[in-house]
Scaffold this active site. Structure first.
Site, PDB file in Angstrom:
ATOM      1  N   SER A   1       0.819  -1.214   0.000  1.00  9.51           N
ATOM      2  CA  SER A   1       0.000   0.000   0.000  1.00  9.51           C
ATOM      3  C   SER A   1       0.856   1.269   0.000  1.00  9.51           C
ATOM      4  CB  SER A   1      -0.866  -0.019   1.263  1.00  9.51           C
ATOM      5  OG  SER A   1      -1.555   1.197   1.389  1.00  9.51           O
ATOM      6  N   MET A   2       0.435   2.228  -0.818  1.00 11.68           N
ATOM      7  CA  MET A   2       1.098   3.539  -0.811  1.00 11.68           C
ATOM      8  C   MET A   2       0.056   4.626  -0.901  1.00 11.68           C
ATOM      9  SD  MET A   2       4.219   3.045  -3.460  1.00 11.68           S
ATOM     10  CE  MET A   2       3.336   1.973  -4.570  1.00 11.68           C
TER      11      MET A   2
ATOM     12  N   GLU B   1       2.113   0.072  12.025  1.00 13.80           N
ATOM     13  CA  GLU B   1       2.644   1.430  11.826  1.00 13.80           C
ATOM     14  C   GLU B   1       2.111   2.436  12.856  1.00 13.80           C
ATOM     15  OE1 GLU B   1       3.184  -0.610   9.431  1.00 13.80           O
ATOM     16  OE2 GLU B   1       4.985   0.180   8.489  1.00 13.80           O
TER      17      GLU B   1
ATOM     18  N   TYR C   1      -1.015   2.862  13.790  1.00 14.53           N
ATOM     19  CA  TYR C   1      -2.376   3.351  13.530  1.00 14.53           C
ATOM     20  C   TYR C   1      -3.358   2.772  14.554  1.00 14.53           C
ATOM     21  CZ  TYR C   1      -0.799   5.406   9.113  1.00 14.53           C
ATOM     22  OH  TYR C   1      -0.166   6.173   8.172  1.00 14.53           O
TER      23      TYR C   1
ATOM     24  N   ARG D   1      -2.303  -6.511   8.345  1.00 22.66           N
ATOM     25  CA  ARG D   1      -0.925  -5.989   8.438  1.00 22.66           C
ATOM     26  C   ARG D   1      -0.595  -5.843   9.913  1.00 22.66           C
ATOM     27  NH1 ARG D   1       1.557  -1.475   5.116  1.00 22.66           N
ATOM     28  NH2 ARG D   1       3.683  -1.396   5.891  1.00 22.66           N
TER      29      ARG D   1
ATOM     30  N   HIS E   1       4.965   5.142  12.983  1.00 24.82           N
ATOM     31  CA  HIS E   1       5.407   6.361  12.297  1.00 24.82           C
ATOM     32  C   HIS E   1       6.179   7.289  13.229  1.00 24.82           C
ATOM     33  CE1 HIS E   1       3.863   5.402   8.496  1.00 24.82           C
ATOM     34  NE2 HIS E   1       2.583   5.527   8.782  1.00 24.82           N
TER      35      HIS E   1
ATOM     36  N   CYS F   1      14.742   7.037  -1.703  1.00 23.44           N
ATOM     37  CA  CYS F   1      15.057   8.423  -1.338  1.00 23.44           C
ATOM     38  C   CYS F   1      13.864   9.167  -0.743  1.00 23.44           C
ATOM     39  CB  CYS F   1      15.542   9.167  -2.578  1.00 23.44           C
ATOM     40  SG  CYS F   1      14.250   9.307  -3.851  1.00 23.44           S
TER      41      CYS F   1
ATOM     42  N   GLN G   1      12.047  11.175  -2.074  1.00 21.22           N
ATOM     43  CA  GLN G   1      11.974  12.563  -2.521  1.00 21.22           C
ATOM     44  C   GLN G   1      10.724  12.899  -3.331  1.00 21.22           C
ATOM     45  OE1 GLN G   1      16.601  12.561  -3.116  1.00 21.22           O
ATOM     46  NE2 GLN G   1      15.812  14.445  -3.944  1.00 21.22           N
TER      47      GLN G   1
ATOM     48  N   TRP H   1      15.420  14.296   9.214  1.00 18.68           N
ATOM     49  CA  TRP H   1      15.689  13.969  10.619  1.00 18.68           C
ATOM     50  C   TRP H   1      16.724  12.850  10.720  1.00 18.68           C
ATOM     51  CZ3 TRP H   1      14.789   9.161  12.853  1.00 18.68           C
ATOM     52  CH2 TRP H   1      14.000   8.267  12.128  1.00 18.68           C
TER      53      TRP H   1
ATOM     54  N   GLU I   1      18.615  24.586  -5.708  1.00 21.36           N
ATOM     55  CA  GLU I   1      17.772  23.469  -5.301  1.00 21.36           C
ATOM     56  C   GLU I   1      17.707  22.354  -6.328  1.00 21.36           C
ATOM     57  OE1 GLU I   1      14.098  24.871  -3.687  1.00 21.36           O
ATOM     58  OE2 GLU I   1      15.181  26.256  -2.386  1.00 21.36           O
TER      59      GLU I   1
HETATM   60  P1  NAP Z   1      22.347  23.803  -1.100  1.00 24.21           P
HETATM   61  O1  NAP Z   1      21.516  22.771  -0.478  1.00 24.21           O
HETATM   62  O2  NAP Z   1      21.703  24.959  -1.752  1.00 24.21           O
HETATM   63  O3  NAP Z   1      23.324  24.346   0.046  1.00 24.21           O
HETATM   64  C1  NAP Z   1      24.299  25.269  -0.174  1.00 24.21           C
HETATM   65  C2  NAP Z   1      24.959  25.634   1.152  1.00 24.21           C
HETATM   66  O4  NAP Z   1      25.941  26.577   0.910  1.00 24.21           O
HETATM   67  C3  NAP Z   1      24.005  26.195   2.142  1.00 24.21           C
HETATM   68  O5  NAP Z   1      24.298  25.671   3.411  1.00 24.21           O
HETATM   69  C4  NAP Z   1      24.299  27.699   2.110  1.00 24.21           C
HETATM   70  O6  NAP Z   1      24.049  28.141   3.389  1.00 24.21           O
HETATM   71  C5  NAP Z   1      25.752  27.742   1.702  1.00 24.21           C
HETATM   72  N1  NAP Z   1      26.106  28.891   0.880  1.00 24.21           N
HETATM   73  C6  NAP Z   1      25.427  29.407  -0.162  1.00 24.21           C
HETATM   74  N2  NAP Z   1      26.099  30.444  -0.696  1.00 24.21           N
HETATM   75  C7  NAP Z   1      27.243  30.573   0.017  1.00 24.21           C
HETATM   76  C8  NAP Z   1      28.328  31.463  -0.041  1.00 24.21           C
HETATM   77  N3  NAP Z   1      28.394  32.409  -0.962  1.00 24.21           N
HETATM   78  N4  NAP Z   1      29.309  31.298   0.867  1.00 24.21           N
HETATM   79  C9  NAP Z   1      29.263  30.353   1.806  1.00 24.21           C
HETATM   80  N5  NAP Z   1      28.242  29.485   1.902  1.00 24.21           N
HETATM   81  C10 NAP Z   1      27.241  29.593   1.018  1.00 24.21           C
HETATM   82  O7  NAP Z   1      23.308  23.210  -2.164  1.00 24.21           O
HETATM   83  P2  NAP Z   1      24.195  21.906  -2.118  1.00 24.21           P
HETATM   84  O8  NAP Z   1      24.542  21.503  -0.743  1.00 24.21           O
HETATM   85  O9  NAP Z   1      25.277  22.203  -3.072  1.00 24.21           O
HETATM   86  O10 NAP Z   1      23.234  20.822  -2.703  1.00 24.21           O
HETATM   87  C11 NAP Z   1      22.797  20.935  -4.040  1.00 24.21           C
HETATM   88  C12 NAP Z   1      21.475  20.289  -4.223  1.00 24.21           C
HETATM   89  O11 NAP Z   1      21.567  18.897  -4.083  1.00 24.21           O
HETATM   90  C13 NAP Z   1      20.493  20.773  -3.187  1.00 24.21           C
HETATM   91  O12 NAP Z   1      19.398  21.325  -3.830  1.00 24.21           O
HETATM   92  C14 NAP Z   1      20.113  19.598  -2.422  1.00 24.21           C
HETATM   93  O13 NAP Z   1      18.709  19.529  -2.260  1.00 24.21           O
HETATM   94  C15 NAP Z   1      20.565  18.425  -3.274  1.00 24.21           C
HETATM   95  N6  NAP Z   1      21.083  17.385  -2.389  1.00 24.21           N
HETATM   96  C16 NAP Z   1      20.286  16.891  -1.446  1.00 24.21           C
HETATM   97  C17 NAP Z   1      20.766  15.978  -0.582  1.00 24.21           C
HETATM   98  C18 NAP Z   1      19.910  15.403   0.505  1.00 24.21           C
HETATM   99  O14 NAP Z   1      18.757  15.736   0.628  1.00 24.21           O
HETATM  100  N7  NAP Z   1      20.434  14.553   1.318  1.00 24.21           N
HETATM  101  C19 NAP Z   1      22.056  15.549  -0.669  1.00 24.21           C
HETATM  102  C20 NAP Z   1      22.860  16.081  -1.642  1.00 24.21           C
HETATM  103  C21 NAP Z   1      22.363  17.025  -2.488  1.00 24.21           C
HETATM  104  P3  NAP Z   1      24.182  29.636   3.873  1.00 24.21           P
HETATM  105  O15 NAP Z   1      23.795  30.483   2.709  1.00 24.21           O
HETATM  106  O16 NAP Z   1      23.273  29.724   5.056  1.00 24.21           O
HETATM  107  O17 NAP Z   1      25.606  29.769   4.281  1.00 24.21           O
HETATM  108 FE1  SF4 Z   2      11.781   5.103  -4.555  1.00 25.35          FE
HETATM  109 FE2  SF4 Z   2      12.696   7.618  -4.442  1.00 25.35          FE
HETATM  110 FE3  SF4 Z   2      11.042   6.797  -6.387  1.00 25.35          FE
HETATM  111 FE4  SF4 Z   2      10.143   7.103  -3.914  1.00 25.35          FE
HETATM  112  S1  SF4 Z   2      10.930   8.708  -5.235  1.00 25.35           S
HETATM  113  S2  SF4 Z   2       9.717   5.418  -5.277  1.00 25.35           S
HETATM  114  S3  SF4 Z   2      11.866   6.377  -2.767  1.00 25.35           S
HETATM  115  S4  SF4 Z   2      13.132   6.119  -6.029  1.00 25.35           S
END
Ligand code: NAP
Ligand code: SF4
Length: 674
Positions: free
Chosen positions: A26-27, A165, A167, A215, A253, A338, A340, A577, A657
Site C-alpha cells: 500500500s502507498m 505502523e 495506527y 498488516r 510512524h 530516497c 523525494q 531527521w 535546489e
Molecule cells: P544547497 O543545499 O543549496 O546548500 C548550499 C549551502 O551553501 C548552504 O548551506 C548555504 O548556506 C551555503 N552557501 C550558499 N552560498 C554561500 C556562499 N556564498 N558562501 C558560503 N556558503 C554559502 O546546495 P548543495 O549543498 O550544493 O546541494 C545541491 C542540491 O543537491 C540541493 O538542492 C540539495 O537539495 C541536493 N542534495 C540533497 C541531498 C539530501 O537531501 N540529502 C544531498 C545532496 C544534495 P548559507 O547560505 O546559510 O551559508
Molecule cells: Fe523510490 Fe525515491 Fe522513487 Fe520514492 S521517489 S519510489 S523512494 S526512487
C-alpha cells in the site's frame, strides 16, 4: 529457467491463486483524492499489466474520524463504490488482482475529531485524540466492516486491514497508548480484542472467498511496544479470526529509527518476519527495503516469508515483475529509497511520483509516444538530466547522440554513490548504463562536445550540470582547503579535524562521508546496533535498552552555515531527521549564523551576527567548501553565440535546489515534447 523460481511461483489461497509471490504494498499517493478515476485506474492497471501478483491500494478511511487527514478518500457512498469499480474493472481486465486497504488512523488522524484507545496525543500530531467509549468502539468496528463489504461490492479481490505502523488498531495493542481498564485494555488478551474482533467481523461479513490481509506490527520500535510473545499470540488469533494472509508492519510512524530510508540496509527487517514462519499456517508476507528481484528471491529462499511486499519499487517501475520474468532485471528502474518524490510529496499534500520514474502517478499525463518525425538529437552531459532526456528521446524513435567529457555516465550521481548510506545510487547508475546499452543511443564518453561538433544536429540539449560556487573566503586558496568534489572523488587526503563550509544537502553528505568508517548500510548487524534495534524477543518493541550504539566517528567535523537557523532544516521532509540524527550520533558540531572571516593554517575563523561579533577559530586541518552550486553554461553560451538555440535542462538550467528528481523529470518531459 528463471533466476527467481520462488518469487515467480504461484500462491494458492484455496479459493483463488496469485500468479506470483509479489505484492505491491500500500502507498498513499494522493491519487484517489484527485477524483480523476481514469487516472487512478491507469496507475493500478499499468502495474497489473506489469505482472504483479497482488496489489494493495493506498489506505482508505472507514469513516471521517479515522481518515489520515480531513477529506481522506474512503468508500462512503454508492458513488464511491461506482468510482472504485472503474479501478477494479481496469485491473481485472489487465489480468491483475487488487485489495483495498482499510486504514483507520486513530490518533494519527490529522484533525480534532480523532479517536483512540486513550486520550494520549501522538508526538507527531498536534491533535489529542478522544478516548472512545464502548459505543464508540462498536461504531469504529462497524465502520471498518462496512468499508470491507463496500470494497467487495466495488469489485476488489479483498481488503487489507491496517493493523501496524502505530495506527488505530496498533494503538489498542500496546500500553504505550492504551491505558484502559475495561475489556479493551489491561491484559494482552483485552488489548488485542479490537484487532481480532475487527478481523472476525470482517470475515463474517465478506464471506469465505475474499482475501483478508492483516498488516501486523512485528516490531513496533517504540518504547513499551509489543513483546515477541504478544506478536505471535496476536498472529495466531488473527489467523483464527479468519485472515487469509498476514503482512508485516515495521515500526510506528513516530519511531525514531529509520525503517524505509535509503540508509536502511536492504531486507533489514526480513529476519523479524522469519521469526513468525511456522507459528501460523496462513501465508506470511515480509516487507521493507526490498527493491530488486534478486533480494526478493533470497528473502524467500532464506525462509523469511511466503511472499514479498514491495511498494515504492512499483512507483519506480510498473513492469518490475515482467522484466524479472523476461530475464531483464538490469532494466528495472530501481527505487533508491530516497522518498523525494513519493513520501515527501504525500506529506506535502502533493501527488506522489518517483525520482527515477516521473511517469509514476502521471501515466495519463506524461505520455512517451513514438515520433513520426525522427530528429537527430545531441544531448551534452550524461548526468541524470541528460540520461533521462537521451533515453526518452531514443525510446520515442529519435536518433540520439549522448556526449560527456567524463569516462563514465552518471554525472553527480557518481559522487552521491560514495556517501555512506547512499549505496543505492550505484544501482541507479547501473540501470542507466544498462538502459543505454539496450537502446539505440550513440554514447560518446570522454568527448568534449563543442559548438562545431554540434552543428549537424536538429536539436541540441544541454545538460552540462553545475560547478561549485566560490564562497570567496580570504585564505581559501591555501593547501588545507578542498572542494567537495576533491573529497568525494578521493583526490586529496583529508585531516582529522574538518570544518565544512555550507550545510546544504552536499554539506551534510560530505560530513557523513567524513565521519563514517565502514558504511553501516552495508552491515546489518552494525546498523541495528547503531540505531539501537533489538530482537523483539529480547526487548519490548525491539528497542535496545542501551539505546543507539554508533561506531566512533573517524574524524571530528564541524558543519557551518551563514543562515541563523537549525542546519538541515531544509533537507527532505521524511528523511532530514535521519541525516541530522546520524550526524549528531557521530558528534558533528552544527553551527548556524556564522560569517566566514578567513582561513589560515590554524583553521577557519568565523564571527557571528551582523556586527561580526564573537570572533571564533574553528580549529581544523582541512576546510571543505560545500557552498552550493552554479549553472555550467559555457557551452550553451558558445552555441548561442553561433546562432544555435539549445534546450537547457537540469543544473545547467537552474542550479538552485537542483536534485536528481528535478533533473530526471525535466529531461524526460523535454524529450517527451520534442
Ligand atoms: P544547497 O543545499 O543549496 O546548500 C548550499 C549551502 O551553501 C548552504 O548551506 C548555504 O548556506 C551555503 N552557501 C550558499 N552560498 C554561500 C556562499 N556564498 N558562501 C558560503 N556558503 C554559502 O546546495 P548543495 O549543498 O550544493 O546541494 C545541491 C542540491 O543537491 C540541493 O538542492 C540539495 O537539495 C541536493 N542534495 C540533497 C541531498 C539530501 O537531501 N540529502 C544531498 C545532496 C544534495 P548559507 O547560505 O546559510 O551559508
Ligand atoms: Fe523510490 Fe525515491 Fe522513487 Fe520514492 S521517489 S519510489 S523512494 S526512487
Amino acid at each position: 529457467m528463471t533466476a527467481y523460481p520462488r518469487l515467480l511461483a504461484p500462491l494458492d489461497l484455496g479459493f483463488t491463486t496469485l500468479k506470483n509471490r509479489v505484492l505491491m504494498g500500500s502507498m498513499h499517493t494522493n491519487l484517489e483524492e484527485t477524483k480523476d478515476w481514469n487516472r487512478v485506474a491507469e496507475f493500478y492497471a499499468a502495474r497489473a499489466r506489469g505482472g504483479v501478483g497482488l496489489m494493495v491500494t493506498g489506505g482508505m478511511a472507514p469513516n471521517r474520524e479515522g481518515g489520515v487527514f480531513p477529506g481522506a478518500a474512503g468508500l462512503f457512498s454508492d458513488d464511491d463504490i461506482a468510482n472504485h469499480r472503474i479501478v477494479t474493472d481496469r485491473v481485472h481486465d489487465a489480468g491483475g488482482k487488487i485489495c483495498m486497504q482499510i486504514l483507520h488512523a486513530g490518533r494519527y488522524a490529522y484533525g480534532p475529531e480523532c479517536v483512540s484507545a486513550s486520550a494520549i496525543k501522538s508526538p507527531i500530531s498536534p491533535f489529542p485524540p478522544k478516548e472512545l467509549d464502548e459505543e464508540g468502539i462498536e461504531k469504529q468496528i462497524a465502520d471498518i466492516v462496512t468499508s470491507a463489504t463496500r470494497a467487495r461490492e466495488a469489485g476488489y479481490d479483498g481488503v487489507e486491514v491496517m493493523g501496524s505502523e502505530g495506527y488505530f488498531l496498533n494503538q489498542f495493542l500496546v500500553t504505550h497508548t492504551n491505558k484502559r481498564t475495561d475489556r479493551w485494555g489491561g491484559s494482552y488478551e483485552n488489548r488485542m480484542r479490537l484487532p481480532v474482533e475487527v478481523v472476525r467481523r470482517v470475515r463474517e461479513a465478506v464471506g469465505p472467498e475474499f482475501i483478508v490481509i492483516y498488516r501486523l506490527s512485528m516490531i513496533d520500535l517504540v518504547p513499551n511496544g509489543s513483546t515477541w510473545d504478544e506478536v505471535v499470540t496476536l498472529a495466531k488469533a488473527i489467523e483464527k479470526a479468519g485472515a487469509t494472509i498476514i503482512n508485516t508492519g515495521i515500526g510506528w510512524h513516530e519511531a525514531r529509527i529509520p525503517t524505509i530510508a535509503t540508509s536502511v540496509p536492504r531486507r533489514a527487517f526480513a529476519w523479524v518476519t522469519k521469526k513468525l514462519m511456522g507459528e501460523v499456517s496462513i501465508p506470511v508476507i515480509t516487507s521493507n527495503r526490498i527493491n530488486n528481484p534478486q533480494t526478493a528471491e533470497e528473502v524467500l529462499s532464506d525462509g523469511c516469508a511466503d511472499m514479498v511486499s514491495m511498494a515504492r519499487p512499483f512507483l519506480a517501475d510498473a513492469d518490475f515483475v515482467a522484466k524479472a520474468e523476461a530475464g531483464k532485471a538490469d532494466l528495472i528502474a530501481p527505487c533508491i529509497a530516497c522518498n523525494q518524490a513519493c513520501l515527501d510529496h504525500t506529506f506535502q499534500g502533493k501527488i506522489s511520483s518517483c525520482l527515477v520514474n516521473p511517469r509514476a502517478c502521471f501515466e495519463t499525463e506524461l505520455i512517451i509516444s513514438k515520433t513520426d518525425k525522427a530528429l537527430r538529437v545531441a544531448v551534452v552531459g550524461a548526468g541524470p538530466a541528460g540520461l533521462a532526456a537521451a533515453l526518452t528521446a531514443s525510446e520515442r524513435g529519435h536518433k540520439v547522440t549522448l556526449f560527456d567529457r567524463a569516462p563514465e555516465v552518471g554525472g553527480q550521481l557518481n559522487m552521491a554513490r560514495r556517501i555512506p548510506g547512499k549505496e543505492e545510487f550505484d544501482g541507479l547508475v547501473a540501470y542507466f548504463s544498462a538502459s543505454l546499452a539496450a537502446s539505440d543511443v550513440e554514447l560518446k564518453l570522454g568527448t568534449e562536445a563543442n559548438a562545431a561538433a554540434l552543428k549537424g544536429f536538429d536539436k541540441v540539449i544541454i545538460a552540462t550540470g553545475v560547478i561549485p560556487r566560490d564562497p570567496g573566503i580570504p585564505g581559501q586558496e591555501g593547501p588545507n582547503v578542498l572542494s567537495y568534489i576533491d573529497v568525494l572523488r578521493g583526490k586529496a587526503p583529508v585531516g582529522k579535524r574538518v570544518a565544512v563550509v555550507g550545510a546544504g544537502g552536499i554539506g551534510f553528505d560530505v560530513a557523513e562521508f567524513l565521519v563514517t568508517g565502514e558504511s553501516p548500510t552495508e552491515n546489518l548487524a552494525e546498523w541495528l546496533q547503531e540505531w539501537g534495534v533489538a530482537d523483539p524477543a529480547e526487548a519490548r518493541g525491539g528497542i535496545r535498552a542501551e539505546g543507539p550504539q554508533p561506531e566512533a566517528p573517524v574524524r571530528q567535523v564541524t558543519l557551518l552555515q551563514r543562515k541563523a537557523e537549525k542546519p538541515g532544516r531544509r533537507l527532505g521532509k521524511t528523511t532530514g531527521w535521519i541525516h541530522r540524527a546520524t550526524l549528531q550520533m557521530k558528534g558533528v558540531k552544527m553551527i548556524g549564523g556564522v560569517n566566514y572571516e578567513r582561513i589560515d593554517a590554524a583553521g577557519l575563523h568565523v564571527s557571528f551576527g551582523e556586527a561580526r561579533e564573537n570572533p571564533t577559530l574553528i580549529e581544523a586541518d582541512t576546510i571543505v567548501l560545500c557552498a552550493g552550486q552554479l549553472s555550467e553554461r559555457s557551452l550553451a553560451d558558445a552555441l548561442a553565440a553561433e546562432g544555435v538555440e539549445p534546450i537547457i535542462i537540469g543544473g545547467a538550467d537552474v542550479a538552485a535546489e537542483l536534485d536528481a528528481k528535478r533533473a530526471i523529470d525535466q529531461g524526460t518531459r523535454v524529450a517527451a515534447a520534442l
